[in-house]
Structures are given as C-alpha cells and as structure tokens.
Scaffold this motif. Structure first.
Motif, PDB file in Angstrom:
ATOM      1  N   MET B 304      -8.307  20.978  -0.126  1.00 42.85           N
ATOM      2  CA  MET B 304      -8.583  22.182  -0.896  1.00 42.85           C
ATOM      3  C   MET B 304      -8.590  23.398   0.022  1.00 42.85           C
ATOM      4  O   MET B 304      -8.208  24.495  -0.369  1.00 42.85           O
ATOM      5  N   GLY B 305      -9.020  23.187   1.262  1.00 43.10           N
ATOM      6  CA  GLY B 305      -9.038  24.275   2.233  1.00 43.10           C
ATOM      7  C   GLY B 305      -7.634  24.778   2.534  1.00 43.10           C
ATOM      8  O   GLY B 305      -7.388  25.984   2.613  1.00 43.10           O
ATOM      9  N   ALA B 306      -6.700  23.832   2.666  1.00 42.64           N
ATOM     10  CA  ALA B 306      -5.315  24.214   2.919  1.00 42.64           C
ATOM     11  C   ALA B 306      -4.767  24.999   1.732  1.00 42.64           C
ATOM     12  O   ALA B 306      -4.054  26.000   1.882  1.00 42.64           O
ATOM     13  N   TRP B 307      -5.141  24.545   0.555  1.00 45.22           N
ATOM     14  CA  TRP B 307      -4.729  25.213  -0.689  1.00 45.22           C
ATOM     15  C   TRP B 307      -5.271  26.632  -0.730  1.00 45.22           C
ATOM     16  O   TRP B 307      -4.588  27.573  -1.120  1.00 45.22           O
ATOM     17  N   TYR B 308      -6.528  26.780  -0.278  1.00 44.05           N
ATOM     18  CA  TYR B 308      -7.170  28.090  -0.229  1.00 44.05           C
ATOM     19  C   TYR B 308      -6.441  29.000   0.756  1.00 44.05           C
ATOM     20  O   TYR B 308      -6.139  30.160   0.452  1.00 44.05           O
ATOM     21  N   LEU B 309      -6.128  28.448   1.928  1.00 43.94           N
ATOM     22  CA  LEU B 309      -5.445  29.258   2.936  1.00 43.94           C
ATOM     23  C   LEU B 309      -4.066  29.684   2.446  1.00 43.94           C
ATOM     24  O   LEU B 309      -3.617  30.802   2.690  1.00 43.94           O
ATOM     25  N   LEU B 310      -3.410  28.791   1.729  1.00 43.55           N
ATOM     26  CA  LEU B 310      -2.101  29.138   1.181  1.00 43.55           C
ATOM     27  C   LEU B 310      -2.222  30.342   0.254  1.00 43.55           C
ATOM     28  O   LEU B 310      -1.439  31.287   0.325  1.00 43.55           O
ATOM     29  N   GLU B 311      -3.247  30.294  -0.612  1.00 37.96           N
ATOM     30  CA  GLU B 311      -3.442  31.409  -1.541  1.00 37.96           C
ATOM     31  C   GLU B 311      -3.702  32.705  -0.787  1.00 37.96           C
ATOM     32  O   GLU B 311      -3.105  33.742  -1.081  1.00 37.96           O
ATOM     33  N   MET B 312      -4.602  32.629   0.192  1.00 34.83           N
ATOM     34  CA  MET B 312      -5.018  33.858   0.873  1.00 34.83           C
ATOM     35  C   MET B 312      -3.928  34.422   1.781  1.00 34.83           C
ATOM     36  O   MET B 312      -3.731  35.629   1.851  1.00 34.83           O
ATOM     37  N   ILE B 313      -3.243  33.534   2.490  1.00 34.83           N
ATOM     38  CA  ILE B 313      -2.252  34.038   3.440  1.00 34.83           C
ATOM     39  C   ILE B 313      -0.894  34.213   2.774  1.00 34.83           C
ATOM     40  O   ILE B 313      -0.269  35.268   2.868  1.00 34.83           O
ATOM     41  N   GLY B 314      -0.465  33.197   2.042  1.00 34.38           N
ATOM     42  CA  GLY B 314       0.872  33.255   1.458  1.00 34.38           C
ATOM     43  C   GLY B 314       0.983  34.209   0.285  1.00 34.38           C
ATOM     44  O   GLY B 314       2.044  34.780   0.037  1.00 34.38           O
TER      45      GLY B 314
END
Ligand code: SF4
Ligand code: SF4
Lengths: 289, 406
Positions: B304-314
């Motif tokens: 879920m953390g990776a998913w969160y980072l994708l949202e925030m950065i990508g």
C-alpha cells in the motif's frame, strides 16, 4: 456521557449549522440530566455457549431461525438476518464463547452519521432504527466502528438490521431484552449502565485470577451500552481492540462547528474582494496578471 | 414589448412550443463513433438500473456488509464532484476577482459543473436503498443536523440551484427572453458568492464524510486533514477538467468558437496551468506534512505504501512539474498531458480514500462488478449527451446574440 451528547445537539441547534434544529429534538420531554442509559453486561466467563440468545432474538423479531454449525470452528458474523451471533474461540484459557451484536454506543457514530435521524439513540439507551425515515444510504455502516448495521442488499425495500436492545418490543414497556430474559447461563444482565459497571468491577475484584482486568465498552468509542467481561485479553475473542477511546462523532465535530463561521465569513470576504477589484477597474480589456 | 408574447414566441415570431419541439431533434450526424459506443451502453445501463430497483442493490453490485460504498459513491459522487470544482474557481476569478480574461470559458465551465452535479449527485439516488425517503431530510421532518452527509446533501441541492441561476442567462438568450435575461443576469453575483461558499464547504465535506471511518481507511490516506486536502485538490481537479474539456471542445465544437476566442484560449490554458501549479504545490506540501505528522514511515515499505508513493509522486509531483514547465515553455501539449495525469491522480486519490483503502485489511477485497461499471458509464455518457445537446443550441461556446451583448 449522555449529558455531553445532549449538549452537543444543543450547540448544533444554537449555531444553526443549516437551518432550524429538528423540532423533534426540542419537543422531546427532557427527563432530568441524571437520566441514565440502560445497557447490558455480558460475562463471557459465565456464557456456556447454548445459543439460546440467538434463537430468542430471532423469534422476538420475526427473523429466520439461526443455523448453528455442528463444528463451531468457523467464526460467524451477524448479518441482515441475524442480529446476534455467538462464537466459540480457542483461547489461552480454553474455549470461551462470545456474543456479538450492536454495542449501543453512548455517542453512536451511526446516529451522528444518519442524515434523517433514522438511527436514533433513545433516552433510555438503546440505539434504534426507524424505517419510515431511513433512505438506505448506508452511511451508518461506513461510520460504525463495530460494523453493526447490516443492509438487505437483495431487497427492493431494504431494511437496516441490527440489534435494537428490544426497545420497541420490550424495553419501552419496562421489560428486558429477549436475550437477557432467556439466557440460561446467567451471563447477561440488564440495567442502568453505571450499575453494570459497578457490578463488573466487583466481579473482577472478587476473582482477579478468573477475569482479565478490563471492561470492554467502558471507554471504547466513548463508552458503549453493552459491556463485556472476559477471562482473556479481548483480541483473543475477536473483539476489535483498535477502537479509540473518544467518541466517533467527536471526529467530525470540528468540521461541523466550522460551518456556520464559514457561512458568515466567506461571503463577506468575497463581497469585499469583489468591491475592491471592480473599483480598480478602469479598462476592462487589459487587466489581470 | 409585451412579456407574454416575448415568452411564448421565439425571435422569428413562431409559437414557442414549436421552437422547443424543433430544438429537441438531434442535430448533426447520427453515426459518430461516440454515438455508436455510447447508445448501446446507455441502453444496457438503463436496463440494469431497472433490474436493480426490482431485485435490490446487491443484485448487480459487489457491495458487502463490510464495504457498503463502492464505485457509485467513490467514483460517481466523490470523484465526479471534485472534477466539477472548476466552476467555483472560474466564477471566483471572473466575478469576484474581476479577471475578465476567463470570461469566455465561464459558461461552459458552469454548465459542465451543473451537469456533473445533476448526474453524479443524481447517481447517489441509484445507490440509495430507500430512495423514496430522500425527501425526509429535505422537507425537514427529520433533520440529522449532526450528520456530515446531511450537510453535503443540502449543499449539493443549493449549489445546483446557484449554478442554474449562474447559467440561466444562456437559457434566456436561447429562448430569446430579454426581460428574463436581464433579471437573471442581475442575480449572478449573489449566486456566485453563495455558490463559492457552498462549494468550499461541500468539497471539504465530502472528505469529512470519511472522518468517522477512522480505523477502516488505510492510515496513509486517513488523517484529520482529509477535508482540507479534498478542498485544495478540488481546485486543480476542477481546473484540469476545464483544460481537458476545453481541448476537446475546441475540436468537436470548432464551428461554434470564433477566431478571437480561439486565440484567447491558449492564453487561458497557460494561466490555468499556473494556478494548478500553485494549488498542487500547496497540496503536495500539505500531504507531506500529514505524512510526517502521522509518522507512518514504516508503512511506506508495504504494498500500500508503494501505491501511495505512486499517487504522490507519479500523479501529483510529476504533473505539477509538468504544469510548471509547460507555462514557462508555453507548450500546449505538455499542459494537456499534465491535466490528464492530474485527473488520474485525483481519481486515484478519491478511490484510495473511499474504496481501495477502505477496509484494505480484509481478505476479500471489493472489486466493482461489470454492471457497476456499465451503470457508471451510462451516467457519464448521458451527461455528455446532454452537454452536447445544450452546446449545440444555447450560446455557451459561441457568442451571445447581438441583443444580449449590448
Ligand atoms: S455499535 Fe455501531 S450501530 Fe451500534 S450504536 Fe455503536 S455506532 Fe451505532
Ligand atoms: S442507511 Fe438509513 S439509518 Fe443508515 S445512515 Fe442512511 S438513512 Fe440513516
């Protein structure tokens, strides 16, 4: 707790977050501030797992008879046809049975969520559902920390089903809930919440080696009408232990309180800006930037 | 001029009903790719809606006792309303800040916003188990004043009225009702100010809806700041929608837009990109503060953390940089790409809060059924049909008639 709750509604009414406060709240006869919520004390040490409460609950509310699996290995949950279920758990102190139903919170998230007051905390304590008001939005289900309200997904006229502490059927007439009445193990006790807590404390104090030293529901979610005693830590019984100690409606109070302020301040501000910018306007063709 | 005549006869003196009847007929080609795709879906969706009202919500959705809100609320209502945020931002700039530059896109944005509310908030009705009781909180026999949903529902309703007033001069121009136009235009400023206030409250209110679901939403998405985050993101969500819709309208309704406005449009797009950059910067910064405040570092390593980072950065940081770069280099294509990325990011964010991150810890996750998707598309396509119908008839993109411009 009940006093806080009433103050909350009063403040809401006074600030007039939207329009006038529903006349119903004000018209309700106010009993003294010392009115106390009724609740139920459930002692899982005493519960023998006879499932009587399940059968009696079903017959008291005209619901289908419960199906009790021969092997109680799989955990059952209340659903749109069963308002209460009993599950057996293998714990560090052997087999322990636990009854599950709506907790009848002192400050219920479901009632705060409900935009029609269909979910409603009665003066007596039971949290009830009123079908003539409910519009089936299921916001109560989203908000309830215990996932108690259940919805009839396969009906054209769906109802929300959950334990009502037999309010209409018994408690209103001065009776006691069906499950309490027919409990064969003396595990359930109905009464004013304050006295139930006293009784629970007494049991823990008298047999500290039998009871785990915690009354589940005394502070969970700001206090609940149902109170649990257990021989083992509550997570072993599948009860939610991540529940916060403050009430859940408190989480949205800040937002709701800010509404009247925004409603006064923002239009005034906007009008002010509008006046200021339109005065500065000499040549409407090339302004901006 | 006699008022009744003005209202019952159109400009050429024909009876009004005949004019309306004529206007109901479709204009343009029937077999466009959009029509060929949308018509069967709308028909299927309508059948599904009928089916749902007979056999219950569960008969066509994958909702459960644990996940009571799915795609219809999470996407149609929560995300759709965020995209409609362009209307309050643009009206703020035009009527409150008096930035005349954006005047040519006010009407189309307000129309877009109004239809979005009408349809997406209307989609809420499909999701109500007992929709006949929806009048209860409106007529006031049961006011749940402590409910955020009560507030949001009322604001939807009032804001739709405000938007209708803002848009009404265009309707009056279409009908040739001069006196009505004058009265309605006079109400615009009040409607705008009221509308902006309502928007601020219900855009954040949509976030506040989830405040009580504290343990049910993944900690990376749950914080007490959800309302503020929803409000700020509605600014760039709405503006990205305006950019996106504008780039399509410029092509599809090419013949309606005059040369002057077409040239102006690029300029508008670039300054919108600039506002987006600012809003996204604030938003990103706030998300960072929330992350630090929440101390959930450990969770960043999980799936879920990776998913969160994708949202925030990508989908926040990257489009923000693209917006920034695009208005410096004046590249229109970049703005459009940034707008699309931003919109995807907003969809992601709203779904992460309301659907994907909701009860993320369950064994069986909610995945929308194909019927839920079809009904969602039905709502979307019907809205586009109505949008096109209005654009082709009323002076939205094209100039107002000469009598109204005086
Ligand atoms: S347990 Fe849930 S349904 Fe029961 S009173 Fe509390 S919030 Fe309401
Ligand atoms: S589903 Fe019914 S009881 Fe629950 S919040 Fe909505 S209106 Fe209230």
């Amino acid at each position: 707790m009940d006093i806080n709750r009433r103050n909350f509604f009063k403040v809401m009414g006074a600030t007039g977050a939207t329009l006038a406060l529903g006349s119903e709240l004000q018209a309700r006869p106010k009993k003294g501030a010392d009115t106390e919520f009724y609740g139920v004390l459930y002692d899982s040490v005493r519960c023998i797992g006879c499932y009587n409460c399940e059968y009696e609950c079903a017959s008291a509310h005209g619901l289908p008879e419960p199906v009790i699996p021969a092997e109680d290995t799989q955990v059952r949950k209340p659903d749109e046809t069963w308002r209460t279920v009993v599950n057996g758990y293998e714990t560090s102190k052997g087999k322990v049975y636990v009854k599950q139903q709506c907790m009848h919170c002192n400050e219920p998230a479901c009632a705060a969520a409900c935009l029609t007051q269909a979910m409603y905390k009665t003066e007596e304590g039971p949290v009830i559902w009123r079908g003539n008001k409910c519009m089936g939005c299921r916001y109560c289900m989203v908000s309830c920390p215990f996932d108690s309200p259940k919805f009839e997904y396969f009906s054209a006229n769906p109802k929300i089903n959950k334990c009502t502490m037999c309010f209409e059927e018994k408690v209103k007439q001065g009776g006691i809930p069906a499950c309490v009445e027919f409990c064969s193990g003396d595990a359930l006790m109905f009464g004013p919440r304050r006295e139930l807590i006293k009784e629970a404390r007494r049991r823990i104090a008298e047999q500290p080696d039998v009871y785990y030293d915690h009354i589940y529901g005394e502070h969970e979610a700001g206090g609940t009408g149902w109170l649990y005693l257990s021989p083992v830590p509550f997570e072993e019984l599948g009860l939610r232990t991540g529940i916060q100690r403050d009430s859940y409606p408190a989480l949205t109070k800040g937002f709701l309180y800010s509404v009247p302020t925004v409603f006064i301040a923002v239009p005034a501000l906007l009008l002010g800006i509008q006046q200021a910018t339109s005065k500065n306007q000499t040549n409407p063709e090339n302004e901006d930037e | 001029m006699n008022k009744t005549i003005a209202l019952t006869r159109d400009n050429d003196g024909r009876p009004m009903w005949r004019f309306l009847l004529q206007e109901l007929k479709p204009k343009g080609k029937l077999f466009t790719p959009f029509n060929i795709i949308s018509v069967p879906i709308i028909l299927l969706g309508t059948a599904l809606i009928v089916y749902r009202f007979i056999y219950g919500i569960g008969s066509i959705t994958n909702l459960s006792q644990e996940v009571p809100w799915g795609l219809w609320i999470g996407f149609d209502v929560v995300t759709g309303v965020a995209f409609a945020g362009g209307a309050y931002v643009i009206t703020f700039m035009v009527y409150v800040l008096n930035v005349k530059k954006y005047h040519s896109i006010v009407r189309v944005t307000v129309l877009n916003g109004f239809l979005a509310y009408l349809f997406y908030a209307g989609a809420l009705l499909l999701d109500l188990g007992r929709p006949w009781n929806v009048i209860n909180p409106i007529i006031g026999n049961s006011f749940g004043v402590s409910s955020v949903l009560f507030l949001v529902a009322w604001h939807f309703l009032l804001y739709m009225i405000a938007q209708l007033i803002e848009f009404s001069p265009a309707i009056a121009e279409w009908l040739g009702a001069r006196r009505a136009r004058k009265i309605l235009s006079g109400m615009t400023l009040a409607a705008v100010i009221f509308g902006i206030t309502l928007s601020m409250l219900h855009q954040s209110g949509l976030g506040a809806l989830f405040l009580m679901a504290k343990e049910k939403i993944h900690p990376l998405w749950y914080s007490e700041f959800i309302p503020v985050l929803f409000l700020i993101s509605s600014i760039f969500a709405g503006l990205s929608m305006v950019i996106f819709e504008g780039s399509i309208s410029q092509r599809v309704f090419f013949d309606q837009i005059n040369e002057h406005h077409r040239r102006e449009h690029n300029d508008i797009v670039h300054s919108l990109a600039r506002i987006c950059t600012g809003a996204m910067f604030v938003y990103f910064f706030l998300q960072l503060v929330v992350l630090i405040h929440g101390k959930h570092w450990d969770l960043l390593g999980t799936r879920m953390g990776a998913w969160y980072l994708l949202e925030m950065i990508g989908f926040v940081l990257l489009p923000m940089l693209l917006f920034y770069y695009s208005y410096r280099s004046r590249k229109l294509l970049l703005v459009r790409i940034a707008a699309i990325l931003t919109m995807l990011g907003v969809i992601l964010n709203r779904l992460n809060v309301s659907v994907i991150g909701f009860r993320w810890d369950m064994d069986i996750h909610y995945v929308p059924s194909w019927q839920e998707l079809v009904v969602t598309l039905t709502v979307l396509f019907t809205e586009i049909w109505i949008f096109r119908w209005v654009i082709n008839r009323m002076p939205v993109l094209r100039e107002s008639p000469a009598w109204a411009r005086k």
